[in-house]
Design an enzyme around this catalytic site. Structure first.
Site, short mmCIF file in Angstrom:
data_model
loop_
_atom_site.label_atom_id
_atom_site.label_comp_id
_atom_site.label_asym_id
_atom_site.label_seq_id
_atom_site.Cartn_x
_atom_site.Cartn_y
_atom_site.Cartn_z
N LYS A 72 0.86 -1.19 0.00
CA LYS A 72 0.00 0.00 0.00
C LYS A 72 0.90 1.24 0.00
O LYS A 72 1.87 1.29 0.76
CB LYS A 72 -0.89 -0.02 1.24
CG LYS A 72 -1.95 1.09 1.28
CD LYS A 72 -2.80 1.02 2.55
CE LYS A 72 -3.96 2.02 2.51
NZ LYS A 72 -4.80 1.97 3.73
N SER A 150 -9.91 2.04 2.56
CA SER A 150 -8.97 2.78 1.74
C SER A 150 -7.95 1.91 1.02
O SER A 150 -7.39 2.33 0.02
CB SER A 150 -8.22 3.78 2.61
OG SER A 150 -7.37 3.12 3.53
N SER A 174 -10.37 -0.14 6.80
CA SER A 174 -9.70 0.02 5.50
C SER A 174 -9.02 -1.24 4.97
O SER A 174 -8.55 -1.25 3.83
CB SER A 174 -8.66 1.14 5.58
OG SER A 174 -9.30 2.38 5.47
#
Lengths: 474, 95, 489
Positions: A72, A150, A174
């Site tokens: 990420k 997210s 997330s």
């Protein structure tokens, strides 16, 4: 698409059935074929090939040697730029490696790229990124779906089989919500299990790194690799990390599962209630005692979260000011002009919204009414779980109130968007470990997720329950 | 309405974020609806409840007083949008 | 004591409170492991944490916590077992995080007090509100480039103790004495090097004026003063400024002021942070700081004798005045020097007052003249002790001793050496002195007549003449006695 598991791949590499180069070239090929999904903010074939070269010259035994992992883009990495999906980190090249990515590198894994996310991890659809939306790999032609957020890029990377595992961060859901939307496994461990050092902060008291993978076994292998005490993070926990994978045990006979009544929410689609019931039935068959529990402050978790997280974010994001790194506006007649224009142009709409609300709830005259109040309710929510776990070993709930929704559907109403986190936020506020596993489909054949929550640092129980449900579903 | 034009200007200023009129309007609307929504917390009786800042139950770890940081000024300035003579440079400030 | 100052129309009283920022004497910063060394090249002592790189986190320095506790004990203050680090949020070029980690609601040290001693023997307590730990900011340099401000983060993150007083101070002198006293305590404890020039110790001054008996007036804060002289100047100027405004019917605007050291004037900061709203909240990257009773006891036991204890001890043992004892104990090096001097010879204990005088007047003035301090005095305490012993046993006169000290100071020789080499011993032999007296009487018959006719004052003249002949070595007491007797005959 036949997806190979991490467990199987490690075996194949070990027995030389496949080489590191062959393995990764296979993944590189798929990454290039799936560029339209916009999974990666940073991808460089050359960079991956260089990592392969290096590993081929490395004779030491490493646990994850040659395994393609997606990161990420909130984790700072030396070999790749880091953006947090924000314009404000334009051209930022960290001179340091986050604790977790360093651990993965030490284990010999290969970083295939940096995945897309909501800007600074603020969002539930990976649609607030400066670098555009990520498309859920399960979308049908002409009907693009959101991958959740997210950590949507990481979830999508695993779902599209562009890697064997991916890192994510979870502040209010997330990891778990996008795992549910993309039909993969996603675990957010106990707050403090994985160091936050080197991860751009959103809300420090809630942020926790975790893992996406194809299945529970793989998640247990990867989580063990990234967990552990870090003296550079004052909230990092000094606990022994068990070998989750070796200890996996799908025999749940005699355990008690808690089913919180407050998670039955009006308007939840039938299919979601259905898979929840299905999961309970499966557990019952396995000799698990079903216990109806109450988490009375559940409905206050979202408003509590949407005070605390923005408050911390408003302060955490003050360092992005155009002085030390990243973007600086051209309109800089004075220091204040520089700040105001840099931050106005560098941050996106959702991030600004949260900074503004966070600033407001901390400001003089409002602190007690909002921030302090929220901290107190947070205590009550944590107490709810403490009490519940006196009566059960783990808790099972749905992960999200819906399957993946069409891209951009909920963009204009922030509160509607925030409701996505309704089942994931309470455990975040209480710092508890939670996993989402795919469990059933909706009427459009989109995956739905079941969430399993455990006691603090009882990731093993979470994995055990998850693997048990997973195996029964397969 | 909790947030009016003045308030939004004040918090935008505190946040060092320049807003144009259209954005101000939008944020006034957003923030008011969010604040109305969080208002429900007032239903909760929090008398004698300790605020929770961090979930961790351990004690604050402390480090020994050793100076062993080896970053060079080049490394620290490497990402700076403007640096001169070993300093970060910003528009001139008059105190 | 009259603390009032005269305006055009009324008498006014100043109300002053100080916020002292004392840099903790530590190797590394409060939340990072970069060095605190002074005067290094710009941005060479900056960690990733100090530069607020994304994802960087603070970890507290144990030693700094202990120094704060130690200082708290030295300020007779309550040590809090539980304290919390908060973020103070504001934007400034030299504040890389966009917030300063400080302590707001729960400081590590609570109420305390320090005592200041006046020359007239009286003293006064100044109450301490609190002491808390916080990070220093970096440094902005505005004059290096015509269009830019430069930022050096070497100081960024250095540990400071902020010591806040109640507004108990009433005069610029008291303010000076208060900060001297705090500095003295810090240096005895060795928790701060006390170097005001390098900024290790600096103060913000809050000042208002009122007519005696009135409520407190509106105050202004003068920022960042780094010498006692400037503190006094700034207070004087600011008080006069406020009085002029009030006497002409105006009112004081609460303001943050800067002091210009070359003009001696204060002026409001141009860059007023409109409506300060620091949005303090507990730093979520840190947990509460808990200090056990055992830790406090352990730290207390490591504390050396502090100026006030030492002062009382000196008063008791050596019968010194409160003021003398407070001068001696104001700086650790002075009390150390005194201790060594007086202990260099068991006889000297009887002459403590003489020892004090020789240190605080004669030696100090020589040091001052030569721009030295006690730590690098060319005269060792043992040698000064020897000199004083020579005086106390009448081997040399006090007057000659002054010359001897100067000689010791420049040559590095001992008092004994100088006295022997130059033959400076006092003449105490009666016969020898009588011989000289006879000579003086014989040479000045007229003067003798006048003296005998009642002009007593002439005795001084005869003494002077006799001293001249003995090169100042005659014991004055003996000389006097013999002279009076001889003249009578």
């Amino acid at each position: 698409m036949s997806k190979s598991s991490l467990k199987q791949t490690l075996k194949d590499l070990d027995t030389k059935k496949i080489s590191i180069r062959e393995l990764n070239q296979d993944y590189l090929k798929r990454i290039k074929e799936n560029e339209n999904l916009n999974v990666f903010i940073y991808f460089s074939e050359e960079n991956v090939l260089k990592q392969i070269d290096n590993l081929e010259n490395d004779n030491s035994a490493k646990k994850l040697k040659g395994i393609p992992i997606a990161i990420k883009d909130l984790f700072c990495t030396k070999s790749m730029p880091t953006t947090a999906a924000s314009k404000i980190l334009e051209n930022f090249h960290p001179t340091y490696e986050s604790f977790i990515t360093q651990k993965l590198l030490d284990e010999g894994s290969i970083f295939v790229g940096k995945t897309n996310l909501d800007e600074f991890a603020m969002g539930s659809a990976t649609n607030t990124s400066f670098f555009g939306n990520t498309i859920n790999p399960l979308s049908k032609e002409n009907e693009p779906l959101a991958p959740g957020g997210s950590s949507g890029g990481s979830a999508a990377a695993v779902a599209a089989d562009l890697c064997l595992g991916a890192t994510g961060t979870d502040t209010g859901g997330s990891i778990r919500q996008p795992a549910s939307f993309c039909g993969v496994v996603g675990i957010k461990p106990t707050y403090g299990l994985c160091s936050r050092w080197g991860i751009a902060a959103f809300a420090s008291s809630l942020d926790q790194a975790g893992i996406f993978s194809h299945n529970v076994e793989d998640a247990s292998i990867l989580l063990q690799s990234i967990a552990g005490f870090d003296q550079r993070d004052s909230t990092s926990a000094k606990v022994d990390i068990p070998n989750y994978f070796e200890n996996l045990d799908d025999d749940l006979n005699g355990k008690t599962v808690g089913i919180p009544k407050e998670y039955s929410i009006d308007g939840t689609p039938m299919e979601i209630s259905q898979i929840w019931e299905d999961a309970i039935k499966v557990l019952e068959k396995k000799g698990v005692k079903i216990k109806n529990i109450s988490l009375p402050h559940t409905k206050y978790a979202l408003p509590t979260y949407y005070i605390i997280a923005p408050a911390e974010a408003s302060s955490n994001l003050a360092r992005y000011d155009g002085v030390k790194y990243g973007f600086r506006s051209d309109e800089i007649d004075s220091l204040d002009e520089m700040y105001e224009n840099t931050r106005a142009q560098g941050f996106g709409r959702e991030v600004k919204r949260r900074i503004l609300i966070g600033t407001y709830v901390l400001s003089a005259g409002y602190y007690d009414a909002y921030y302090l109040k929220a901290q107190k309710v947070r205590k009550l929510i944590a107490n709810d779980f403490n009490n519940a776990f006196k009566e059960c070993d783990f808790i099972v709930t749905p992960t999200a109130p819906s399957a993946a929704f069409p891209l951009n559907e909920k963009q204009n109403d922030p509160i509607k968007m925030y409701l996505n986190d309704v089942f994931t936020v309470p455990a975040s506020l209480a710092g508890l470990p939670g996993i989402s596993i795919p469990f059933g489909k909706d009427k459009n054949n989109l995956p739905l997720g079941i969430q399993i929550l455990g006691k603090h640092f009882d990731e093993q129980q979470v994995f055990n329950a998850a693997v048990s449900l997973e195996r029964s579903y397969e | 309405m909790k947030i009016d034009k003045n308030t939004i200007n004040k918090i935008a200023r505190l946040s060092r974020i320049k807003l144009d009129d259209k954005e101000s309007e939008d944020y006034i609307k957003d923030l008011n609806s969010i604040l109305d929504w969080v208002e429900q917390l007032n239903e909760v009786n929090t008398e004698n409840v300790e605020p929770l800042s961090n979930i961790s139950s351990s004690i604050l770890p402390k480090r020994e007083d050793v100076s062993n940081d080896t970053n060079s000024s080049e490394e620290i300035l490497e990402n700076a949008p403007d640096n001169l003579e070993g300093f970060f440079a910003v528009p001139k400030v008059v105190e | 004591m009259n603390n009032l100052i005269k305006g055009e129309k009324y008498d006014w009283e100043m109300v002053i409170g100080l916020e002292i920022h004392a840099q903790v004497k530590s190797n590394s910063k409060l939340f990072s492991s970069s060095s605190t060394k002074f005067g290094s090249s710009p941005n060479s002592q900056v960690s990733l944490v100090d530069a607020a790189m994304p994802g960087m986190l603070p970890v507290i320095n144990k030693y700094c916590v202990e120094q704060a506790v130690k200082t708290g004990v030295g300020l007779n203050a309550k040590i809090n077992n539980y304290s919390v680090f908060d973020r103070k949020n504001y934007f400034y070029a030299d504040l890389p995080q966009g917030y300063q980690i400080s302590q707001y609601k729960y400081p590590i040290v609570g109420e305390g007090k320090v005592t200041i001693d006046f020359k007239d023997g009286t003293s006064k307590d100044i109450r301490i509100v609190r002491l808390h730990l916080e990070q220093d900011a970096g440094k902005s340099l505005h004059d290096q480039n015509p269009s830019k401000t430069y930022v050096d983060l070497n100081r960024s993150g250095v540990a400071l103790m902020e010591i806040v007083s109640e507004p108990d101070i009433r005069t610029p002198d008291e303010a000076g004495m208060y900060i001297s006293k705090i500095r003295s305590i810090l240096m005895y404890l060795d928790t701060c090097d006390g170097n005001m020039q390098e900024g290790s110790l600096r103060a913000d001054v809050n000042i208002s004026v009122r007519k005696p008996g009135d409520e407190y007036g509106t105050r202004c804060e003068i920022k960042n003063l780094n010498s006692i002289k400037f503190i006094k100047q700034a207070i004087n100027y600011e008080a006069k400024r406020q009085i002029e405004i009030l006497e002409s019917g105006g009112s004081i605007e609460q303001n943050t002021m800067l002091f210009n050291t070359s003009t001696g004037k204060t002026r409001p900061m141009r860059n007023k942070e409109e409506a300060h709203d620091y949005r303090y909240f507990p730093d979520p990257d840190l947990l509460p700081l808990e200090i056990s009773q055992e830790e406090i006891v352990k730290i207390k036991s490591s504390i050396p004798e502090l100026p006030d204890e030492l002062k009382n001890k000196f008063i008791e043992i050596y019968r010194l005045s409160n003021y003398d004892a407070s001068v001696l104990t104001a700086e650790k090096q002075t009390s150390d020097y005194f201790n060594k001097t007086i202990n260099s010879d068991s006889e000297l204990k009887k002459y403590a007052k003489i020892v004090v005088n020789w240190i605080t007047s004669e030696l100090f003035s020589l040091l001052n003249k030569n721009n030295l301090d006690l730590n690098n005095s060319p005269v060792s305490p043992e040698n000064l002790g020897q000199l004083i012993k020579l005086i106390s046993t009448n081997e040399i006169s006090g007057k000659i001793a002054k010359d001897v000290l100067e000689d010791m100071f420049s040559s590095g020789k001992t008092a004994r050496q100088i006295v022997d080499e130059k033959g400076l011993q006092q003449v105490t032999d009666q016969g020898e002195i009588e011989k000289v007296i006879d000579e003086v009487i014989a040479e000045n018959p007229k003067m003798v007549e006048q003296y005998l006719a009642g002009k007593d004052k002439l005795l001084g003249f005869f003494v002077g003449q006799a001293m001249k002949l003995t090169k100042g070595k005659a014991n004055p007491k003996i000389l006097n006695e013999l002279l009076i007797n001889k003249l009578k005959k």
